[in-house]
Design an enzyme around this catalytic site. Structure first.
Site, PDB file in Angstrom:
ATOM      1  CB  CYS A 157     -10.385   1.959 -16.427  1.00 57.10           C
ATOM      2  SG  CYS A 157      -8.845   2.315 -17.148  1.00 57.10           S
TER       3      CYS A 157
ATOM      4  CG  HIS B  34     -10.427  -5.372 -16.785  1.00 61.63           C
ATOM      5  ND1 HIS B  34      -9.752  -4.266 -16.314  1.00 61.63           N
ATOM      6  CD2 HIS B  34     -10.912  -6.021 -15.699  1.00 61.63           C
ATOM      7  CE1 HIS B  34      -9.829  -4.247 -14.991  1.00 61.63           C
ATOM      8  NE2 HIS B  34     -10.515  -5.295 -14.588  1.00 61.63           N
TER       9      HIS B  34
HETATM   10  C1  CIR Z   1      -5.924  -2.781 -11.643  1.00 59.80           C
HETATM   11  O1  CIR Z   1      -5.079  -3.646 -11.827  1.00 59.80           O
HETATM   12  O2  CIR Z   1      -7.016  -3.053 -11.189  1.00 59.80           O
HETATM   13  C2  CIR Z   1      -5.599  -1.348 -12.007  1.00 59.80           C
HETATM   14  N1  CIR Z   1      -4.211  -1.121 -11.842  1.00 59.80           N
HETATM   15  C3  CIR Z   1      -5.999  -1.055 -13.428  1.00 59.80           C
HETATM   16  C4  CIR Z   1      -7.474  -1.075 -13.623  1.00 59.80           C
HETATM   17  C5  CIR Z   1      -7.865  -0.687 -14.996  1.00 59.80           C
HETATM   18  N2  CIR Z   1      -9.278  -0.728 -15.112  1.00 59.80           N
HETATM   19  C6  CIR Z   1      -9.917  -0.861 -16.259  1.00 59.80           C
HETATM   20  O3  CIR Z   1      -9.314  -0.999 -17.286  1.00 59.80           O
HETATM   21  N3  CIR Z   1     -11.240  -0.884 -16.216  1.00 59.80           N
END
Ligand code: CIR
Length: 264
Positions: free
Chosen positions: A251, A164
């Site tokens: 997140c 991201h």
């Molecule tokens: C994913 O791959 O979507 C989750 N394991 C990690 C998401 C992390 N989200 C973020 O940094 N906003």
């Protein structure tokens, strides 16, 4: 003075060890340890006066604690996103229900995709990363929803290796971004100030700033030192298990101002 701050968080599911990750699974996730780390994160937010609402976990969604990806909230508007990862799309329902109580919610529809981890909100600007999780249609929807309310949307293209946009930068105040050298581009952030941190500490560029305090992950001494030299107080949080699931500090919450509707 800013408005009251609210955060929406979601508990870590029993299935968290199955969370999506692009890293080799060398060490398994310790779910109980992840829960302790998550509780410390919530406690740190509360200690800074943030009004935190915690949603229950859903074991069908191993990544459900990463609520940031599921909605963009600005003032009274909440855009419920459509994750770029199909297996995460079911997470949005509970987040939408929670936000519907106080916000006008709009649901992003196919073929649009956008993860909240790609949206850096600073002042009246939404800087959005066209990563593998966010497409042009998602950016167009972001514009359509928020530009009539005075926000400016700027699309940038992070390096293909980044999950991201906010893996390499985040907003620490309404005028200051923290960004990782060589991984983020200065032009992305104009006209805001940028505090650059070394590339090898890029993980720490994802942090949460609340007034003069910054929550940062443990293990990044140069970032801590630079923030403190800049006048911030730092609160260091253990984040090892969240990191194994490709998660970071922003997140784990949807953090938004609430109270007086802004001047925009
Ligand atoms: C994913 O791959 O979507 C989750 N394991 C990690 C998401 C992390 N989200 C973020 O940094 N906003």
């Amino acid at each position: 003075m800013r408005n009251h701050l609210k955060a929406l968080v979601r508990a870590i599911p029993d299935s968290f060890a199955m969370a999506t990750t692009g890293q080799p699974k060398t060490e398994p996730i310790d779910v109980e340890k992840a829960r302790r780390q998550h509780r410390s994160y919530i406690a740190a937010l509360r200690s800074l006066g943030v009004d935190v609402t915690e949603l229950p976990h859903d074991n069908r969604y191993p990544d459900c604690c990463f609520v940031e990806d599921q909605a963009i909230v600005c003032d009274e508007l909440a855009l419920i996103t459509r994750s770029g990862l199909a297996s995460r799309r079911g997470e949005a329902n509970a987040v939408a229900e929670a936000l519907e109580t106080h916000h006008t919610t709009i649901r992003m529809q196919s073929p649009a995709c956008l993860d909240g981890g790609d949206v850096l909100h600073i002042d009246d600007c939404l800087i959005v990363g066209l990563s593998g999780r966010t497409n042009d249609v998602g950016v167009a929807v972001l514009r359509e929803v928020f530009e009539p309310h005075g926000l400016h949307v700027r699309a940038v293209r992070p390096d293909v290796d980044q999950l991201h946009l906010k893996c390499v930068c985040s907003a620490v105040t309404s005028n200051l971004v923290v960004a990782a050298e060589h991984l983020a581009q200065p032009s992305w952030f104009e006209p805001f100030d940028v505090l650059w941190i070394p590339r090898e500490e890029a993980y720490a560029s994802n942090l949460v700033g609340i007034d003069e305090t910054v929550l940062i992950p443990a293990g990044f001494p140069k970032t801590k030192e630079r923030l403190e030299a800049f006048g911030f107080r730092t609160v260091v949080l253990e984040n090892s298990e969240i990191r194994k699931a490709d998660g970071a500090l922003t997140c784990c919450s949807i953090l938004y101002e609430w109270g007086i509707v802004s001047h925009r």
